[in-house]
Design a protein around this motif. Structure first.
Motif, PDB file in Angstrom:
ATOM      1  N   CYS A 132     -33.489  30.598  24.879  1.00 53.79           N
ATOM      2  CA  CYS A 132     -32.776  30.584  25.606  1.00 53.79           C
ATOM      3  C   CYS A 132     -31.958  31.285  24.509  1.00 53.79           C
ATOM      4  N   ASP A 133     -30.705  31.985  25.125  1.00 55.41           N
ATOM      5  CA  ASP A 133     -29.966  33.361  24.393  1.00 55.41           C
ATOM      6  C   ASP A 133     -29.140  32.378  24.076  1.00 55.41           C
ATOM      7  N   TYR A 134     -28.074  33.464  22.873  1.00 59.59           N
ATOM      8  CA  TYR A 134     -26.237  32.871  23.058  1.00 59.59           C
ATOM      9  C   TYR A 134     -25.857  34.625  22.986  1.00 59.59           C
ATOM     10  N   THR A 135     -24.352  33.844  22.971  1.00 57.42           N
ATOM     11  CA  THR A 135     -23.896  35.129  22.592  1.00 57.42           C
ATOM     12  C   THR A 135     -22.364  35.581  21.261  1.00 57.42           C
ATOM     13  N   ASN A 136     -22.493  33.874  21.152  1.00 59.46           N
ATOM     14  CA  ASN A 136     -21.750  33.509  20.067  1.00 59.46           C
ATOM     15  C   ASN A 136     -22.248  34.053  18.625  1.00 59.46           C
ATOM     16  N   SER A 137     -21.906  35.077  17.815  1.00 58.45           N
ATOM     17  CA  SER A 137     -22.671  35.443  16.536  1.00 58.45           C
ATOM     18  C   SER A 137     -21.671  34.731  15.730  1.00 58.45           C
ATOM     19  N   MET A 138     -20.685  33.972  15.779  1.00 61.05           N
ATOM     20  CA  MET A 138     -20.931  32.858  14.971  1.00 61.05           C
ATOM     21  C   MET A 138     -22.106  31.212  15.134  1.00 61.05           C
ATOM     22  N   PHE A 139     -22.339  31.282  16.135  1.00 58.90           N
ATOM     23  CA  PHE A 139     -23.535  29.920  15.662  1.00 58.90           C
ATOM     24  C   PHE A 139     -24.037  29.956  14.711  1.00 58.90           C
ATOM     25  N   ASP A 140     -24.817  29.269  13.862  1.00 59.83           N
ATOM     26  CA  ASP A 140     -24.627  29.084  13.128  1.00 59.83           C
ATOM     27  C   ASP A 140     -26.378  27.604  12.647  1.00 59.83           C
ATOM     28  N   TYR A 141     -26.064  27.065  14.345  1.00 57.04           N
ATOM     29  CA  TYR A 141     -26.892  25.825  14.126  1.00 57.04           C
ATOM     30  C   TYR A 141     -27.863  25.630  15.320  1.00 57.04           C
ATOM     31  N   PHE A 142     -28.231  25.169  15.768  1.00 57.52           N
ATOM     32  CA  PHE A 142     -29.250  25.280  17.365  1.00 57.52           C
ATOM     33  C   PHE A 142     -29.671  23.946  17.024  1.00 57.52           C
ATOM     34  N   LEU A 143     -29.368  23.521  18.799  1.00 54.16           N
ATOM     35  CA  LEU A 143     -30.385  22.250  18.713  1.00 54.16           C
ATOM     36  C   LEU A 143     -31.300  22.471  20.245  1.00 54.16           C
ATOM     37  N   TRP A 144     -32.128  21.852  20.224  1.00 54.96           N
ATOM     38  CA  TRP A 144     -32.927  21.391  21.624  1.00 54.96           C
ATOM     39  C   TRP A 144     -32.435  19.929  21.427  1.00 54.96           C
ATOM     40  N   TYR A 145     -32.458  19.250  23.165  1.00 55.25           N
ATOM     41  CA  TYR A 145     -31.848  18.310  24.081  1.00 55.25           C
ATOM     42  C   TYR A 145     -33.200  17.825  24.910  1.00 55.25           C
TER      43      TYR A 145
ATOM     44  N   GLU B 296     -31.434   9.337  32.956  1.00 54.07           N
ATOM     45  CA  GLU B 296     -30.103   9.516  30.651  1.00 54.07           C
ATOM     46  C   GLU B 296     -30.044  10.049  30.667  1.00 54.07           C
ATOM     47  N   GLY B 297     -29.481   9.912  29.329  1.00 54.76           N
ATOM     48  CA  GLY B 297     -28.757  10.479  28.469  1.00 54.76           C
ATOM     49  C   GLY B 297     -29.798  11.483  27.658  1.00 54.76           C
ATOM     50  N   PRO B 298     -28.931  12.490  27.513  1.00 54.11           N
ATOM     51  CA  PRO B 298     -30.007  13.339  26.529  1.00 54.11           C
ATOM     52  C   PRO B 298     -29.827  13.139  24.888  1.00 54.11           C
ATOM     53  N   THR B 299     -30.815  13.997  24.986  1.00 57.81           N
ATOM     54  CA  THR B 299     -31.898  12.894  23.461  1.00 57.81           C
ATOM     55  C   THR B 299     -31.983  14.019  22.468  1.00 57.81           C
ATOM     56  N   PHE B 300     -31.732  13.925  21.261  1.00 59.31           N
ATOM     57  CA  PHE B 300     -32.207  14.935  20.464  1.00 59.31           C
ATOM     58  C   PHE B 300     -33.617  15.573  19.955  1.00 59.31           C
ATOM     59  N   LEU B 301     -33.825  16.646  19.931  1.00 66.00           N
ATOM     60  CA  LEU B 301     -35.771  16.839  20.152  1.00 66.00           C
ATOM     61  C   LEU B 301     -35.897  17.165  18.673  1.00 66.00           C
ATOM     62  N   ILE B 302     -34.976  18.480  18.114  1.00 64.45           N
ATOM     63  CA  ILE B 302     -35.515  19.177  17.073  1.00 64.45           C
ATOM     64  C   ILE B 302     -34.206  20.164  17.282  1.00 64.45           C
ATOM     65  N   SER B 303     -33.933  20.930  15.291  1.00 66.47           N
ATOM     66  CA  SER B 303     -33.078  21.440  16.010  1.00 66.47           C
ATOM     67  C   SER B 303     -33.369  22.417  14.290  1.00 66.47           C
ATOM     68  N   ILE B 304     -32.140  23.436  14.541  1.00 64.46           N
ATOM     69  CA  ILE B 304     -32.900  24.850  13.254  1.00 64.46           C
ATOM     70  C   ILE B 304     -31.587  25.460  13.183  1.00 64.46           C
ATOM     71  N   SER B 305     -31.109  25.774  11.494  1.00 64.36           N
ATOM     72  CA  SER B 305     -30.383  26.422  10.784  1.00 64.36           C
ATOM     73  C   SER B 305     -30.009  27.775  10.645  1.00 64.36           C
TER      74      SER B 305
ATOM     75  N   ALA C 122     -39.481  17.271  31.540  1.00 65.00           N
ATOM     76  CA  ALA C 122     -37.534  16.675  31.095  1.00 65.00           C
ATOM     77  C   ALA C 122     -37.026  17.694  31.254  1.00 65.00           C
ATOM     78  N   VAL C 123     -35.908  17.332  31.803  1.00 64.94           N
ATOM     79  CA  VAL C 123     -35.164  18.449  31.344  1.00 64.94           C
ATOM     80  C   VAL C 123     -34.574  19.540  30.221  1.00 64.94           C
ATOM     81  N   TYR C 124     -34.368  20.174  29.466  1.00 68.63           N
ATOM     82  CA  TYR C 124     -34.418  20.538  28.126  1.00 68.63           C
ATOM     83  C   TYR C 124     -33.028  21.673  27.984  1.00 68.63           C
ATOM     84  N   PHE C 125     -32.689  20.665  27.176  1.00 69.72           N
ATOM     85  CA  PHE C 125     -31.063  21.519  27.263  1.00 69.72           C
ATOM     86  C   PHE C 125     -30.979  22.722  26.050  1.00 69.72           C
ATOM     87  N   CYS C 126     -30.866  23.547  25.400  1.00 71.16           N
ATOM     88  CA  CYS C 126     -30.853  24.026  24.275  1.00 71.16           C
ATOM     89  C   CYS C 126     -29.490  24.526  23.833  1.00 71.16           C
ATOM     90  N   ALA C 127     -28.968  24.227  22.962  1.00 63.77           N
ATOM     91  CA  ALA C 127     -27.782  23.880  22.429  1.00 63.77           C
ATOM     92  C   ALA C 127     -26.681  24.596  20.690  1.00 63.77           C
TER      93      ALA C 127
END
Lengths: 114, 113
Positions: B23-36, B42-51, B86-91
């Protein structure tokens, strides 16, 4: 014992109609959301409410009107449906605003406009 | 303007091997990241996160690595199991708008038995 439930799961309707999708969460969360997953599979936030107050409105057309009668419910009403409204709509909730909160999603409502 | 990118739409991995989703991101203001994780219908379910103050977070078979300088994170699944298909979403979210979580387009993982 579904945490975030939304109805209907499937909805097929004609252009120009008005329809509603209902959402309820039994998690005691303060914040609720509506997300849209379009044909390209992007999940985009539409609205968020915190304790019945609108927090985020992501330049969604006025035809979309969320209504939160209480903090456990956030319904989405869509007027004058268009073909481009066909998508999967996900309701979600989280415990609080702020750093580190996890969003819990419902199973989605598949809307097809014909 | 896609702020969170997942450049691999799909990935196939043999059961027991490592799955690496990027996963790559462009916004340097992002400070918390999640994987679903999302199964069909079915709806996305939370998997893991990182600060953003960490560079690694581990939960069982799942580990997320964050490289802030490269604006890149990855999810490692070891060992991969068929049920991981499954499908994995980075957020990501920023400190200026904690309620606004930005999702990537997802990567469809298939774990082959």
């Amino acid at each position: 014992d579904t945490a975030v439930s939304q109805t209907p799961k499937y909805l097929v309707t004609q252009m120009g109609n008005d329809k509603s999708i209902k959402c309820e969460q039994n998690l005691g969360h303060d914040t609720m959301y509506w997300y849209k997953q379009d044909s390209k599979k992007f999940l985009k936030i539409m609205f968020s409410y915190n304790n019945k107050e609108l927090i985020i409105n992501e330049t969604v057309p006025n035809r979309f009107s969320p209504k939160s009668p209480d903090k456990a419910h956030l319904n989405l009403h869509i007027n004058s449906l268009e073909l481009g409204d066909s998508a999967v709509y996900f309701c979600a909730s989280s415990a609080r605003t702020g750093f580190g909160n996890t969003i819990y999603f419902g199973e989605g409502s598949w809307l097809t406009v014909v | 303007d896609q702020q969170v990118k997942q450049n691999s739409p799909s990935l196939s991995v043999q059961e027991g091997r490592i799955s690496i989703l990027n996963c790559d991101y462009t916004n340097s203001m992002f400070d918390y990241f999640l994987w679903y994780k999302k199964y069909p219908a079915e709806g996305p379910t939370f998997l893991i996160s990182i600060s953003s103050i960490k560079d690694k977070n581990e939960d069982g078979r799942f580990t997320v690595f964050l490289n802030k300088s490269a604006k890149h994170l990855s999810l490692h699944i070891v060992p991969s199991q068929p049920g991981d298909s499954a499908v994995y979403f980075c957020a990501a979210r920023s400190g200026t708008s904690y309620d606004k979580v930005i999702f990537g387009p997802g990567t469809s993982l298939s774990v082959i038995p």
